[in-house]
Motif scaffolding. Structure first.
Motif, PDB file in Angstrom:
ATOM      1  N   ALA B 117       9.172  -3.559  26.066  1.00 55.74           N
ATOM      2  CA  ALA B 117      10.483  -3.113  25.605  1.00 55.74           C
ATOM      3  C   ALA B 117      10.500  -1.604  25.352  1.00 55.74           C
ATOM      4  CB  ALA B 117      10.875  -3.866  24.338  1.00 55.74           C
ATOM      5  N   LEU B 123      20.019   0.332  29.010  1.00 55.40           N
ATOM      6  CA  LEU B 123      20.812  -0.864  29.314  1.00 55.40           C
ATOM      7  C   LEU B 123      21.867  -0.594  30.373  1.00 55.40           C
ATOM      8  CD1 LEU B 123      21.321  -2.595  25.862  1.00 55.40           C
ATOM      9  CD2 LEU B 123      19.830  -3.246  27.734  1.00 55.40           C
ATOM     10  N   THR B 139      21.272 -10.637  33.133  1.00 53.40           N
ATOM     11  CA  THR B 139      20.690 -11.305  31.970  1.00 53.40           C
ATOM     12  C   THR B 139      19.253 -10.825  31.836  1.00 53.40           C
ATOM     13  OG1 THR B 139      22.070 -13.239  32.345  1.00 53.40           O
ATOM     14  CG2 THR B 139      20.118 -13.556  30.971  1.00 53.40           C
ATOM     15  N   LEU B 140      18.910 -10.303  30.665  1.00 53.74           N
ATOM     16  CA  LEU B 140      17.582  -9.726  30.475  1.00 53.74           C
ATOM     17  C   LEU B 140      16.691 -10.669  29.679  1.00 53.74           C
ATOM     18  CD1 LEU B 140      18.509  -6.072  29.416  1.00 53.74           C
ATOM     19  CD2 LEU B 140      18.500  -7.086  31.683  1.00 53.74           C
ATOM     20  N   ILE B 142      13.454 -10.158  27.526  1.00 52.36           N
ATOM     21  CA  ILE B 142      12.657  -9.066  26.978  1.00 52.36           C
ATOM     22  C   ILE B 142      11.512  -9.654  26.165  1.00 52.36           C
ATOM     23  CG2 ILE B 142      12.721  -6.977  25.570  1.00 52.36           C
ATOM     24  CD1 ILE B 142      15.771  -6.963  26.051  1.00 52.36           C
ATOM     25  N   ARG B 179      22.852  -0.839  22.959  1.00 53.18           N
ATOM     26  CA  ARG B 179      23.566  -2.105  22.978  1.00 53.18           C
ATOM     27  C   ARG B 179      24.865  -1.994  22.176  1.00 53.18           C
ATOM     28  NH1 ARG B 179      24.485  -6.607  20.365  1.00 53.18           N
ATOM     29  NH2 ARG B 179      24.976  -8.400  21.689  1.00 53.18           N
ATOM     30  N   ILE B 190      25.881  -7.142  28.389  1.00 55.29           N
ATOM     31  CA  ILE B 190      24.612  -7.712  28.836  1.00 55.29           C
ATOM     32  C   ILE B 190      24.160  -8.792  27.873  1.00 55.29           C
ATOM     33  CG2 ILE B 190      22.151  -7.138  28.990  1.00 55.29           C
ATOM     34  CD1 ILE B 190      22.825  -4.808  30.609  1.00 55.29           C
ATOM     35  N   ASP B 191      23.716  -9.900  28.435  1.00 54.84           N
ATOM     36  CA  ASP B 191      23.161 -10.978  27.620  1.00 54.84           C
ATOM     37  C   ASP B 191      21.643 -10.853  27.634  1.00 54.84           C
ATOM     38  OD1 ASP B 191      25.775 -12.072  27.367  1.00 54.84           O
ATOM     39  OD2 ASP B 191      25.561 -12.913  29.373  1.00 54.84           O
ATOM     40  N   CYS B 192      21.039 -11.053  26.468  1.00 56.31           N
ATOM     41  CA  CYS B 192      19.592 -10.881  26.367  1.00 56.31           C
ATOM     42  C   CYS B 192      18.930 -12.129  25.808  1.00 56.31           C
ATOM     43  CB  CYS B 192      19.242  -9.731  25.418  1.00 56.31           C
ATOM     44  SG  CYS B 192      19.891  -8.152  25.918  1.00 56.31           S
ATOM     45  N   TYR B 193      17.710 -12.322  26.230  1.00 55.40           N
ATOM     46  CA  TYR B 193      16.829 -13.278  25.561  1.00 55.40           C
ATOM     47  C   TYR B 193      15.600 -12.504  25.100  1.00 55.40           C
ATOM     48  CZ  TYR B 193      19.414 -17.202  27.630  1.00 55.40           C
ATOM     49  OH  TYR B 193      20.380 -18.105  27.991  1.00 55.40           O
ATOM     50  N   PHE B 194      15.204 -12.734  23.854  1.00 60.49           N
ATOM     51  CA  PHE B 194      13.940 -12.165  23.369  1.00 60.49           C
ATOM     52  C   PHE B 194      12.908 -13.262  23.419  1.00 60.49           C
ATOM     53  CE2 PHE B 194      17.351  -9.912  21.015  1.00 60.49           C
ATOM     54  CZ  PHE B 194      17.249  -8.721  21.704  1.00 60.49           C
ATOM     55  N   ARG B 205      26.429 -11.116  24.684  1.00 58.53           N
ATOM     56  CA  ARG B 205      27.076  -9.812  24.501  1.00 58.53           C
ATOM     57  C   ARG B 205      28.053  -9.819  23.341  1.00 58.53           C
ATOM     58  NH1 ARG B 205      29.654 -10.109  30.451  1.00 58.53           N
ATOM     59  NH2 ARG B 205      27.812 -11.366  30.779  1.00 58.53           N
TER      60      ARG B 205
END
Lengths: 163, 212
Positions: B117, B123, B139-140, B142, B179, B190-194, B205
């Motif tokens: 990261a 972004l 879709t990220l 991370i 973000r 943007i949609d993220c997954y950690f 988002r």
């Protein structure tokens, strides 16, 4: 097409492309029986699926007379499978099969045979006792078909006109 | 397939002798993973465990299991995948099992896996979608050190009845600032997954994060 059109010389060990062609033309029952026989009844080795057998469609294309523009002839069902033999000291050879039809067991057997044929200690044994007889059976079937077709051949003569 | 549009160089051969096997039951495993990903995105901030639905999926190297499973479940030939680091076990497996083209152009990526990261692209280097097609945004995934031990941040928005403290560790401040800057572009974003190991937290988002 070029593979099937080639006459297979029984004395020469087949290349991987050729033996995959032979396996793809063999029915499941025959594959099962021949593989067990060629391995002297030993159990089939352990393996991991890289791609478990799955069924899909492939578009077959053709050309009229072999020279015209390519056109879509139609779709055929194909089954494909990829597996990797599990050896004591890690990963073994990778076997693949892509077949017309939807018989997953047949794809499994053919992929296994493909992997075993790439195992140096088994290659000669399987070439002689699995692939050679199957190739001969395919050639025999082909010869019968050709003989049947040859009987219906009609010769056309054109008389040279005498003027 | 149009793969030529997505990759800059000719793709390398996939090394089958070391390839990581994919799902043992393609249909049900990918359904289970999809369900878990949906759950994570619809309840932002909750930790969703993906490995619970997978019996014997393994990864190689340092790739978190949840990332591998998610890419197997989501990617296909029409979704270019961006991988931040060059890990052959992951790139080969994604190409072989899903047929997805890999891309080095982050703008084209539909899915992206960001291994580090701290050095990830900004972004706005990813696709945010258009006003008419916001679903085309990237879709990220991370990778983070931990989903529980980070500094608490207050998340609020759809899917959270009241603001929730979420403790994702290891994200640079720049990420949160960038973000927050995208909020005005909604519905684009943007949609993220950690992701950490076999678990992940979704952050769509629409989630607002209080940045100090």
């Amino acid at each position: 097409m070029s593979i099937s059109a080639q006459a297979l010389d029984p004395a020469r060990p087949l290349s991987r492309q050729e033996w995959m062609g032979v396996l793809a033309r063999t029915s499941r029952e025959q594959l099962e029986a021949s593989l067990t026989d060629a391995l002297d009844g030993k159990a089939l080795p352990a393996f991991d699926w890289l791609r478990a057998p799955d069924i899909g469609l492939a578009m077959v294309r053709g050309r009229i007379g072999g020279t015209g523009d390519a056109f879509n002839l139609g779709e055929v069902t194909v089954t494909r499978a990829t597996l990797r033999l599990r050896l004591q000291d890690g990963n073994g050879p990778v076997g693949m099969a892509v077949h017309r039809g939807r018989d997953k067991e047949r794809a499994r057997l053919a992929a296994l045979a493909d992997a075993l044929l790439q195992t140096p200690s088994l290659e000669m044994q399987l070439q002689e006792r699995l692939i050679a007889p199957l190739a001969a059976a395919i050639a025999a079937r082909r010869a019968i078909k050709e003989a049947q077709a040859a009987r219906t051949k009609v010769e056309f003569f054109t008389m040279v006109r005498g003027d | 397939m149009g793969t030529a549009n997505h990759s800059d160089a000719a793709p390398q051969r996939i090394d089958l002798s070391t390839l990581t096997p994919g799902f043992s039951d393609g249909v049900h495993d990918s359904q289970g993973v999809f369900r878990a990903l949906l759950e994570a995105l619809s309840r932002p901030g909750t930790i969703v465990s993906i490995d619970a639905v997978l019996r014997d999926l393994r990864t190689q190297g340092t790739v978190p299991l949840a990332v591998f499973a998610s890419l197997l479940a989501l990617a296909d030939y029409s979704t270019p995948v961006f991988l931040q680091h060059d890990e052959h076990s992951l790139s080969d497996a994604v190409r072989f099992h899903t047929g997805a083209p890999l891309t080095t152009d982050s703008k084209q990526a539909v899915f992206a896996y960001l291994h580090d990261a701290a050095s990830m692209p900004s972004l706005d280097a990813f696709s945010l979608g258009d006003a008419e097609t916001p679903e085309n945004a990237a879709t990220l995934f991370i990778r983070v050190e931990s989903l529980e031990n980070g500094p608490p941040m207050l998340w609020s928005g759809p899917g959270m009845p009241c603001p929730r403290a979420v403790c994702v560790a290891g994200l640079p401040d720049a990420f949160w600032r960038e973000r927050a800057g995208l909020a005005s572009k909604f519905p684009c974003g943007i949609d993220c997954y950690f992701v950490a190991g076999g678990a992940l937290i979704g952050m769509p988002r629409t989630t607002q994060v209080e940045v100090d």
